[in-house]
Design a protein around this motif. Structure first.
Motif, mmCIF file in Angstrom:
data_model
loop_
_atom_site.group_PDB
_atom_site.id
_atom_site.type_symbol
_atom_site.label_atom_id
_atom_site.label_comp_id
_atom_site.label_asym_id
_atom_site.label_seq_id
_atom_site.Cartn_x
_atom_site.Cartn_y
_atom_site.Cartn_z
ATOM 1 N N GLU A 1 -30.350 5.486 6.620
ATOM 2 C CA GLU A 1 -31.807 5.515 6.501
ATOM 3 C C GLU A 1 -32.239 5.944 5.101
ATOM 4 O O GLU A 1 -33.172 5.368 4.540
ATOM 5 N N LEU A 2 -31.562 6.943 4.535
ATOM 6 C CA LEU A 2 -31.909 7.373 3.178
ATOM 7 C C LEU A 2 -31.623 6.275 2.162
ATOM 8 O O LEU A 2 -32.382 6.081 1.226
ATOM 9 N N MET A 3 -30.519 5.560 2.356
ATOM 10 C CA MET A 3 -30.137 4.533 1.403
ATOM 11 C C MET A 3 -31.078 3.333 1.462
ATOM 12 O O MET A 3 -31.171 2.582 0.512
ATOM 13 N N ARG A 4 -31.784 3.160 2.557
ATOM 14 C CA ARG A 4 -32.761 2.070 2.678
ATOM 15 C C ARG A 4 -34.090 2.424 2.036
ATOM 16 O O ARG A 4 -34.927 1.562 1.827
ATOM 17 N N GLY A 5 -34.295 3.694 1.775
ATOM 18 C CA GLY A 5 -35.593 4.127 1.275
ATOM 19 C C GLY A 5 -35.558 4.584 -0.172
ATOM 20 O O GLY A 5 -34.538 4.528 -0.851
ATOM 21 N N GLU A 6 -36.688 5.047 -0.601
ATOM 22 C CA GLU A 6 -36.873 5.537 -1.964
ATOM 23 C C GLU A 6 -36.363 6.968 -2.052
ATOM 24 O O GLU A 6 -36.691 7.805 -1.211
ATOM 25 N N LEU A 7 -35.538 7.254 -3.068
ATOM 26 C CA LEU A 7 -35.030 8.602 -3.266
ATOM 27 C C LEU A 7 -35.951 9.441 -4.149
ATOM 28 O O LEU A 7 -35.947 10.673 -4.052
ATOM 29 N N ILE A 8 -36.715 8.781 -4.996
ATOM 30 C CA ILE A 8 -37.602 9.508 -5.897
ATOM 31 C C ILE A 8 -38.593 10.324 -5.077
ATOM 32 O O ILE A 8 -39.205 9.836 -4.140
ATOM 33 N N GLY A 9 -38.700 11.586 -5.440
ATOM 34 C CA GLY A 9 -39.594 12.508 -4.751
ATOM 35 C C GLY A 9 -38.874 13.431 -3.788
ATOM 36 O O GLY A 9 -39.434 14.448 -3.376
ATOM 37 N N LEU A 10 -37.631 13.098 -3.429
ATOM 38 C CA LEU A 10 -36.874 13.940 -2.510
ATOM 39 C C LEU A 10 -36.151 15.048 -3.268
ATOM 40 O O LEU A 10 -35.847 14.920 -4.452
ATOM 41 N N GLU B 1 -29.968 21.768 -8.677
ATOM 42 C CA GLU B 1 -30.863 21.260 -7.641
ATOM 43 C C GLU B 1 -32.266 21.080 -8.188
ATOM 44 O O GLU B 1 -32.672 21.754 -9.130
ATOM 45 N N GLY B 2 -32.962 20.134 -7.592
ATOM 46 C CA GLY B 2 -34.327 19.857 -7.989
ATOM 47 C C GLY B 2 -34.836 18.604 -7.308
ATOM 48 O O GLY B 2 -34.177 18.029 -6.445
ATOM 49 N N ARG B 3 -36.008 18.200 -7.720
ATOM 50 C CA ARG B 3 -36.642 17.008 -7.158
ATOM 51 C C ARG B 3 -36.177 15.790 -7.946
ATOM 52 O O ARG B 3 -36.111 15.810 -9.169
ATOM 53 N N ILE B 4 -35.832 14.715 -7.237
ATOM 54 C CA ILE B 4 -35.431 13.472 -7.897
ATOM 55 C C ILE B 4 -36.687 12.853 -8.505
ATOM 56 O O ILE B 4 -37.647 12.555 -7.796
ATOM 57 N N ILE B 5 -36.677 12.692 -9.833
ATOM 58 C CA ILE B 5 -37.849 12.125 -10.511
ATOM 59 C C ILE B 5 -37.584 10.730 -11.052
ATOM 60 O O ILE B 5 -38.514 10.027 -11.430
ATOM 61 N N ASP B 6 -36.312 10.334 -11.087
ATOM 62 C CA ASP B 6 -35.990 8.983 -11.561
ATOM 63 C C ASP B 6 -34.612 8.616 -11.040
ATOM 64 O O ASP B 6 -33.779 9.484 -10.774
ATOM 65 N N GLU B 7 -34.380 7.322 -10.911
ATOM 66 C CA GLU B 7 -33.083 6.812 -10.493
ATOM 67 C C GLU B 7 -32.791 5.564 -11.301
ATOM 68 O O GLU B 7 -33.634 4.675 -11.415
ATOM 69 N N THR B 8 -31.604 5.530 -11.900
ATOM 70 C CA THR B 8 -31.155 4.339 -12.604
ATOM 71 C C THR B 8 -29.911 3.823 -11.881
ATOM 72 O O THR B 8 -29.495 4.390 -10.865
ATOM 73 N N LYS B 9 -29.310 2.798 -12.426
ATOM 74 C CA LYS B 9 -28.110 2.229 -11.824
ATOM 75 C C LYS B 9 -27.018 3.288 -11.659
ATOM 76 O O LYS B 9 -26.354 3.341 -10.638
ATOM 77 N N ASN B 10 -26.868 4.160 -12.653
ATOM 78 C CA ASN B 10 -25.751 5.097 -12.660
ATOM 79 C C ASN B 10 -26.135 6.576 -12.607
ATOM 80 O O ASN B 10 -25.253 7.426 -12.586
ATOM 81 N N LEU B 11 -27.423 6.881 -12.622
ATOM 82 C CA LEU B 11 -27.857 8.278 -12.709
ATOM 83 C C LEU B 11 -28.954 8.612 -11.710
ATOM 84 O O LEU B 11 -29.769 7.753 -11.368
ATOM 85 N N LEU B 12 -28.974 9.882 -11.296
ATOM 86 C CA LEU B 12 -30.158 10.462 -10.673
ATOM 87 C C LEU B 12 -30.677 11.486 -11.671
ATOM 88 O O LEU B 12 -29.897 12.244 -12.244
#
Length: 89
Positions: A6-15, A31-42
């Protein structure tokens, strides 16, 4: 209850996320809030600034929107976010 799928189907940004394992020891515990996601990085916004965490060498504990914590191996989320979302529909 949220699952990895379910997490992989959704948006990670903001979690919220925490690095629980990494081949780079100083990243463990970041630890912190995910503010961006690229191909290889959170990118996590932490109390000490933004941290770029490589997906390929890390395991994350991500708090889902419903408050459950889900452990995700970064290897499973490598790729562009839009491709990952399509793949797990």
């Amino acid at each position: 209850m949220s699952s990895v799928r379910e997490l992989m189907r959704g948006e990670l940004i903001g979690l919220m996320a925490r690095v629980v394992m990494s081949s780079h020891p100083p990243l463990v515990g970041v630890e912190g809030r995910i503010i961006d996601e690229t191909k290889n990085l959170l990118v996590l916004r932490t109390k000490r600034g933004d941290k770029k965490i490589p997906k390929s060498t890390s395991v994350f504990l991500i708090t889902s929107p419903d408050g459950n914590e889900v452990k995700i191996d970064g290897i499973k989320i490598i790729g562009r976010p839009e491709d990952r979302i399509r793949k797990y529909r």
